[in-house]
Design an enzyme around this catalytic site. Structure first.
Site, PDB file in Angstrom:
ATOM      1  N   GLY A   1      22.862  10.927 -31.283  1.00  0.00           N
ATOM      2  CA  GLY A   1      22.403  11.556 -30.056  1.00  0.00           C
ATOM      3  C   GLY A   1      22.906  10.854 -28.815  1.00  0.00           C
ATOM      4  O   GLY A   1      23.067  11.480 -27.765  1.00  0.00           O
ATOM      5  N   ALA A   2      23.158   9.556 -28.915  1.00  0.00           N
ATOM      6  CA  ALA A   2      23.655   8.821 -27.755  1.00  0.00           C
ATOM      7  C   ALA A   2      25.050   9.316 -27.352  1.00  0.00           C
ATOM      8  O   ALA A   2      25.383   9.345 -26.162  1.00  0.00           O
ATOM      9  CB  ALA A   2      23.690   7.330 -28.060  1.00  0.00           C
TER      10      ALA A   2
ATOM     11  N   GLY B   1       0.815  -1.203   0.000  1.00  0.00           N
ATOM     12  CA  GLY B   1       0.000   0.000   0.000  1.00  0.00           C
ATOM     13  C   GLY B   1       0.849   1.254   0.000  1.00  0.00           C
ATOM     14  O   GLY B   1       1.905   1.338  -0.638  1.00  0.00           O
ATOM     15  N   GLY B   2       0.401   2.254   0.763  1.00  0.00           N
ATOM     16  CA  GLY B   2       1.109   3.523   0.822  1.00  0.00           C
ATOM     17  C   GLY B   2       2.535   3.388   1.304  1.00  0.00           C
ATOM     18  O   GLY B   2       3.395   4.220   0.967  1.00  0.00           O
TER      19      GLY B   2
END
Length: 554
Positions: free
Chosen positions: A444-445, A209-210
């Site tokens: 771009g790498a 959960g949280g």
């Protein structure tokens, strides 16, 4: 599953005249008069306190046996493994919840299911909390949360690492909104401490959960196979909503988070190994963002030659090799701690030492997907770069990257956005940054992997480096497509054009001639060259622009 309740009748306090108020519980003498009780002694009070403390520390034997039966240690046993011997100072061991209703007033064990305090790891101060599954299943209520809040505040105020040992069933349902409020206080403190002190989460049981959000907010998360699970909604809820049956391990086990989601930074087979690795991690990190990482002392790296480096990396750009072998030759004692080892394996992120000083290493891994970058790899490296920058840890980037992974799935998964995270992280980093280009650095790498254009301080390259928009063969196919289609001997023409393109634009000194590479070095001298570069940059000072904060492409 709670510790035995220990209640005590308050000791009556003497009045100024030395007499006590008469009460029905007091004994009477033979004449019907109230007999005076013996005055409390320091010895008696001390004995009572010692007895209560011993019972709190011992816990409930049956609950401890059940914990051991699940293959788990108790909270105190874990702290003994984590901390230096006799260094733990416990805080609020007598804390009890104040909740009423649903039978809570009849069950008020001490500690309220979490052991908190401070100790040392390799002689260095840390603050810790360890959830105790033997008390209310480690569930979090108001008092439980308040203890964690306190130790988190102390860690931040004292500039020391915070370590949380998680073993909890989640929010204590009987306490309702106050349990949720307690979680909110933890999350708020996680964010306040982010980038100020190292925060380490260790998952040694359920974290549901949280509760799962706190580990996600910390810097590193350790998980133990077979016993640790982390998820927002459990298998029962998943089945009720979707009709899909899944086990706890399949939904949120250590291997799931170590290999698929990237939530777990480290995965181990047992608690002993896990906690020993937590100790090693702490030894590499500074106590806070204003301190340097602990030094192990110089070891002569500036003059060290490693002949094996000339053999590990093939000259042929398409032949794979294990970049971990290269890292082992560069760092002290071939020892490094790889983060997210099993997730996004096409990039390596590791903490190590070079000439005694802690560094962060980001490296392409040609053994996996030829070392291309993809969405997961970019996220993994970006978070690591940001951590190192936050805590003043220099970055060494080893580049052998053919580009970003092409494909519809990657584009639709947001590879542009995720790639921008890595770009942003490097551009924002102000720590010393050294780039080493081993072979390919395409498109771009190349830019994203800490190129000179985005702020790298020193760029070194091997004689095998190829820095270009793309590989020679791909470039020729694009540039000379028409000529190749009409050529009588397209294969021969292609080979000729590839050789010409490589000679003009991809020779190892092309970038160096234009100032984008500081030096083309002998691979054998790489360890020495990196050590000298880091020594040169040791006193680097660079302030970010004045602004509240940037807008990271999350």
């Amino acid at each position: 599953m709670s510790a035995p309740e220990v209640d005590f009748v308050p000791v009556p306090v003497p009045r100024p005249n030395g007499r006590r108020p008469a009460g029905p519980e007091q004994a009477q003498d033979g004449r019907g008069r109230q007999a005076a009780e013996p005055a409390p002694s320091m010895r008696g009070l001390r004995a009572r306190n010692d007895e209560l403390r011993a019972r709190v520390v011992a816990g409930q034997a049956e609950a401890t046996e059940r914990q051991h039966g699940l293959g788990k240690r108790t909270a105190r046993e874990r702290l003994e493994l984590l901390l230096d011997e006799d260094s733990f100072v416990e805080l609020e061991p007598f804390r009890r919840h104040q909740a009423h209703g649903l039978g809570m007033e009849r069950k008020r064990p001490h500690t309220d299911g979490v052991v908190v305090g401070s100790g040392t790891v390799h002689g260095r101060r840390v603050f810790v909390y360890a959830q105790d599954f033997t008390v209310f299943g480690g569930s979090l209520g108001e008092a439980h949360a308040a203890k964690i809040h306190k130790v988190m505040d102390l860690a931040l105020d004292n500039g020391a690492p915070l370590i949380g040992l998680n073993d909890s069933g989640g929010a204590r349902i009987q306490e309702g909104v106050m349990a949720l409020n307690g979680y909110g206080g933890i999350f708020h403190r996680n964010v306040r401490a982010s980038g100020v002190i190292p925060q380490i989460s260790v998952i040694l049981g359920p974290c549901a959960g949280g509760a799962a959000y706190s580990p996600a907010l910390t810097d590193f998360t350790f998980m133990v196979r077979d016993t640790a699970q982390m998820y927002l909604t459990g298998p029962e809820v998943v089945e009720a909503v979707s009709g899909v049956r899944v086990t706890h391990a399949e939904l949120g086990g250590a291997d799931v988070h170590g290999e698929r989601t990237g939530v777990a930074s480290f995965v181990h087979d047992d608690e002993e190994t896990c906690l020993e690795e937590v100790r090693y991690l702490v030894s590499l990190l500074p106590g806070n963002n204003l301190e340097p990482a602990p030094s192990a002392g110089r070891c002569g790296a500036v003059g060290d030659e490693r002949p094996a480096l000339a053999e590990i990396v093939p000259v042929e750009p398409n032949r794979p090799y294990d970049m971990r072998a290269v890292i082992g030759e560069l760092v002290d004692d071939a020892e490094f701690m790889e983060v997210h080892e099993h997730w996004a394996r096409n990039v390596i992120c590791a903490l190590a030492r070079i000439d005694g000083e802690t560094v962060g290493v980001v490296a392409s891994q040609p053994m996996v997907l030829a070392g291309v970058l993809d969405a997961d790899a970019a996220q993994k490296a970006a978070r690591f770069v940001r951590f190192c920058d936050a805590f003043g840890i220099p970055l060494v980037t080893l580049v052998d990257v053919p580009g970003f992974l092409p494909g519809v799935d990657q584009e639709h998964s947001g590879v542009i956005r995720h790639g921008a995270k890595l770009l942003y992280a490097y551009c924002e980093a102000t720590v010393p940054r050294v780039q080493v280009i081993l072979r390919k650095a395409y498109g771009g790498a190349y830019i994203v992997m800490d190129s000179r254009s985005i702020g790298c301080d020193l760029s070194l390259a091997w004689p095998t480096n190829e820095i270009a928009v793309m590989g020679a063969e791909g470039a020729v196919n694009v540039l000379f497509r028409k000529q190749l289609l009409s050529a009588a001997d397209p294969d021969g023409l292609r080979a000729e054009l590839v050789a010409e393109y490589s000679e003009q634009l991809m020779h190892p000194y092309h970038a160096a001639e234009r100032g984008l590479v500081d030096d083309v070095i002998d691979p054998v001298r790489t360890r020495a060259a990196v050590a000298r570069a880091l020594e040169m940059l040791r006193n680097k000072r660079k302030s970010p622009p004045q602004r509240k904060h940037g807008n990271t492409p999350l």
